[in-house]
Every structure is written in structure tokens, then in C-alpha cells.
Scaffold this active site. Structure first.
Site, PDB file in Angstrom:
ATOM      1  N   GLY A 104      57.367  62.500   9.871  1.00 38.90           N
ATOM      2  CA  GLY A 104      56.723  61.505   9.017  1.00 38.90           C
ATOM      3  C   GLY A 104      55.822  62.055   7.918  1.00 38.90           C
ATOM      4  O   GLY A 104      54.912  61.368   7.471  1.00 38.90           O
TER       5      GLY A 104
ATOM      6  N   MET B 164      67.141  59.408  10.121  1.00 35.19           N
ATOM      7  CA  MET B 164      68.335  60.232  10.298  1.00 35.19           C
ATOM      8  C   MET B 164      69.600  59.451  10.660  1.00 35.19           C
ATOM      9  O   MET B 164      70.603  60.045  11.039  1.00 35.19           O
ATOM     10  CB  MET B 164      68.067  61.316  11.353  1.00 35.19           C
ATOM     11  CG  MET B 164      66.946  62.257  10.952  1.00 35.19           C
ATOM     12  SD  MET B 164      67.233  63.028   9.326  1.00 35.19           S
ATOM     13  CE  MET B 164      65.706  63.941   9.117  1.00 35.19           C
TER      14      MET B 164
ATOM     15  N   ILE C 209      72.645  56.539   9.579  1.00 30.29           N
ATOM     16  CA  ILE C 209      73.281  55.854   8.451  1.00 30.29           C
ATOM     17  C   ILE C 209      73.524  54.414   8.894  1.00 30.29           C
ATOM     18  O   ILE C 209      74.168  54.180   9.913  1.00 30.29           O
ATOM     19  CB  ILE C 209      74.618  56.546   8.082  1.00 30.29           C
ATOM     20  CG1 ILE C 209      74.347  57.999   7.651  1.00 30.29           C
ATOM     21  CG2 ILE C 209      75.325  55.780   6.968  1.00 30.29           C
ATOM     22  CD1 ILE C 209      75.601  58.848   7.523  1.00 30.29           C
TER      23      ILE C 209
ATOM     24  N   ASN D 167      65.530  56.092  -0.464  1.00 27.22           N
ATOM     25  CA  ASN D 167      65.609  57.215   0.476  1.00 27.22           C
ATOM     26  C   ASN D 167      65.191  58.496  -0.228  1.00 27.22           C
ATOM     27  O   ASN D 167      65.381  58.629  -1.433  1.00 27.22           O
ATOM     28  CB  ASN D 167      67.056  57.357   0.969  1.00 27.22           C
ATOM     29  CG  ASN D 167      67.243  58.534   1.910  1.00 27.22           C
ATOM     30  OD1 ASN D 167      66.450  58.732   2.843  1.00 27.22           O
ATOM     31  ND2 ASN D 167      68.275  59.329   1.688  1.00 27.22           N
TER      32      ASN D 167
ATOM     33  N   HIS E 169      66.043  62.506  -0.182  1.00 25.07           N
ATOM     34  CA  HIS E 169      67.005  63.489   0.318  1.00 25.07           C
ATOM     35  C   HIS E 169      66.537  64.880  -0.106  1.00 25.07           C
ATOM     36  O   HIS E 169      66.191  65.076  -1.278  1.00 25.07           O
ATOM     37  CB  HIS E 169      68.408  63.199  -0.224  1.00 25.07           C
ATOM     38  CG  HIS E 169      69.426  64.147   0.299  1.00 25.07           C
ATOM     39  ND1 HIS E 169      69.904  64.081   1.589  1.00 25.07           N
ATOM     40  CD2 HIS E 169      70.002  65.239  -0.264  1.00 25.07           C
ATOM     41  CE1 HIS E 169      70.749  65.076   1.785  1.00 25.07           C
ATOM     42  NE2 HIS E 169      70.824  65.794   0.681  1.00 25.07           N
TER      43      HIS E 169
HETATM   44  C1  GAR Z   1      62.549  65.514   4.937  1.00 28.31           C
HETATM   45  O1  GAR Z   1      62.815  66.775   4.390  1.00 28.31           O
HETATM   46  C2  GAR Z   1      63.515  64.484   4.382  1.00 28.31           C
HETATM   47  O2  GAR Z   1      63.832  64.698   3.030  1.00 28.31           O
HETATM   48  C3  GAR Z   1      64.714  64.722   5.242  1.00 28.31           C
HETATM   49  O3  GAR Z   1      64.210  65.017   6.529  1.00 28.31           O
HETATM   50  C4  GAR Z   1      62.864  65.487   6.432  1.00 28.31           C
HETATM   51  C5  GAR Z   1      61.989  64.525   7.185  1.00 28.31           C
HETATM   52  O4  GAR Z   1      60.672  64.913   7.156  1.00 28.31           O
HETATM   53  N1  GAR Z   1      65.551  63.563   5.255  1.00 28.31           N
HETATM   54  C6  GAR Z   1      66.860  63.609   5.406  1.00 28.31           C
HETATM   55  O5  GAR Z   1      67.486  64.637   5.561  1.00 28.31           O
HETATM   56  C7  GAR Z   1      67.542  62.258   5.373  1.00 28.31           C
HETATM   57  N2  GAR Z   1      68.946  62.376   5.263  1.00 28.31           N
HETATM   58  P1  GAR Z   1      59.469  63.919   7.449  1.00 28.31           P
HETATM   59  O6  GAR Z   1      59.809  63.118   8.709  1.00 28.31           O
HETATM   60  O7  GAR Z   1      58.309  64.849   7.683  1.00 28.31           O
HETATM   61  O8  GAR Z   1      59.270  63.027   6.254  1.00 28.31           O
END
Ligand code: GAR
Length: 208
Positions: free
Chosen positions: A12, A90, A92, A107, A109
Site C-alpha cells: 500500500g 493484483m 484482473i 491503475n 503500472h
Molecule cells: C507497485 O509497484 C505497483 O505499481 C505494482 O505493484 C506494486 C504495489 O506496491 N502494481 C502492479 O504491478 C499492478 N499490476 P504498493 O502496494 O506498495 O502500492
């Protein structure tokens, strides 16, 4: 002021960046509900610490994907959400969710779309693929969510240098610090100001 709902699955840090920007008065909105696809996601603690409503909704507790998507959609509809931010989410989601919030879901990415995106490219896997390919520049992308994974209209992107001695973890951290935590709150702010216009699948940022 817009009402924001968040979908999370993990740490998060992007949710935190948005909450911090709200606290600094940079976003005309408030996060009113956070849903995690996983038990124990640290993102839930971050939200609860701010007094934000949280819920855990796990896909395996539903009979079908459609049932899961419908339950999630109902949750946010009942709370009158204007914008849904996928913040390290995570899964879809299918049409039963996506069609309910068209042009109201965004979102982040961790790569420069259309590179290193789509099914299987999430979290650390993205940075592993970047290093394996040997590209010298990567970054992050904020985009609208559509039924096709990572293919919706692009709102903001920011490039980040790849270093020779990077590990996936080091690169992930640099992409977060130098790109994600900057452009995600900015994109949410632009949405809240109603400055994002989508025409023919392309986002134009309206002047103030
Ligand atoms: C982040 O790097 C985000 O961009 C990626 O996962 C991480 C989550 O970090 N998201 C994806 O890969 C979505 N497909 P967080 O929970 O600390 O924000």
C-alpha cells in the site's frame, strides 16, 4: 470533493502516497473505503490508521469470478464512489465490475506501457523482465482501467533510469520513489479537478 475507493493487495505505498497528498491539500477528494483482495495486507493498516473503512474480499470466497466482480461493484456502488484507484491490486476484474465504473477507475503500472505490461506482468515480475531484457529506461504509467489488462487510456508516465547493478528489488524501489509516488497522486488530483478528457482512447489534460 470526490469520494475515492481503493483496491489493494499488498503493502500500500501508493495508497499512502495518495493519502499523504490528500493531507497536503493537493487532491480535492477523500478516500472513503479500501478493499483488499488479501488478508493481512499492510495497506489495510495504513487505511485503518486514518479511520478509513476497510474490507477484505477474497476471490476464493466466491463461487465464480462474476460473483466476485459483482460483489465488489456493489460494495463501491453502495458507498457512492466517484473514483476507484487500483493501488497495487493484483487481480484482473471482468466486465461485471469494469462496466459499472467506466472511465472512473485508474491503475498504476510499474513500467512504461506498452512495454512490460499485460497478463503476468505485475509487482516484482515487471522489474525482473526489465532487467532480463536489458532496457536502459523504465518507469511507471497511470492509466484508466478497461476490460483489457493494462491497455486503457494513458494519463501520466514518468521514466526512470535502469542501472547496471540493479536488482529487481532496487529497481522496484527506485521506480516507486522516482515515478509512482509522484505521478499517481498527481493523476488522482487531475481526475478530481475534472481535467482528464478521453477522446479516441487518448487522454488530454485540460488547462485549468
Ligand atoms: C507497485 O509497484 C505497483 O505499481 C505494482 O505493484 C506494486 C504495489 O506496491 N502494481 C502492479 O504491478 C499492478 N499490476 P504498493 O502496494 O506498495 O502500492
Amino acid at each position: 470533493m470526490i469520494r475515492i475507493g481503493a483496491l489493494v493487495s499488498g503493502g500500500g505505498t501508493n495508497l499512502q502516497a495518495i493519502m499523504d497528498a490528500i493531507d497536503r491539500g493537493e487532491i480535492d477528494g477523500k478516500i472513503t473505503a479500501v478493499v483488499s483482495s488479501k488478508d493481512g495486507a499492510y495497506a489495510l493498516e495504513r487505511a485503518a490508521a486514518r479511520g478509513i473503512e476497510t474490507a477484505v474480499m477474497r476471490k476464493k470466497d466466491y463461487k465464480t469470478s462474476q460473483d466476485y466482480d459483482k460483489a465488489l461493484a456493489l460494495f463501491f456502488k453502495e458507498r457512492d464512489i466517484d473514483l476507484i484507484v487500483y493501488a497495487g491490486f493484483m487481480l484482473i476484474l471482468g466486465p461485471d465490475f469494469v462496466n459499472c465504473f467506466e472511465n472512473r477507475m485508474i491503475n498504476i503500472h510499474p513500467a512504461l506501457i506498452p512495454s512490460f505490461c499485460g497478463k503476468g506482468y505485475y509487482g516484482l515480475h515487471v522489474h525482473e523482465a526489465v532487467l532480463k531484457k536489458g532496457v536502459k529506461v523504465t518507469g511507471a504509467t497511470v492509466h484508466f482501467v478497461t476490460a483489457e489488462c493494462d491497455a486503457g487510456p494513458i494519463i501520466l508516465q514518468k521514466a526512470v533510469e535502469v542501472k547496471d547493478d540493479d536488482t529487481p528489488e532496487a529497481l522496484q524501489r527506485r521506480v516507486m520513489e522516482q515515478a509512482e509516488w509522484i505521478i499517481y497522486p498527481k493523476a488522482v488530483s487531475l481526475f478530481a479537478q475534472n481535467r482528464l478528457e478521453i477522446k479516441d482512447g487518448v487522454v488530454k489534460i485540460k488547462e485549468k
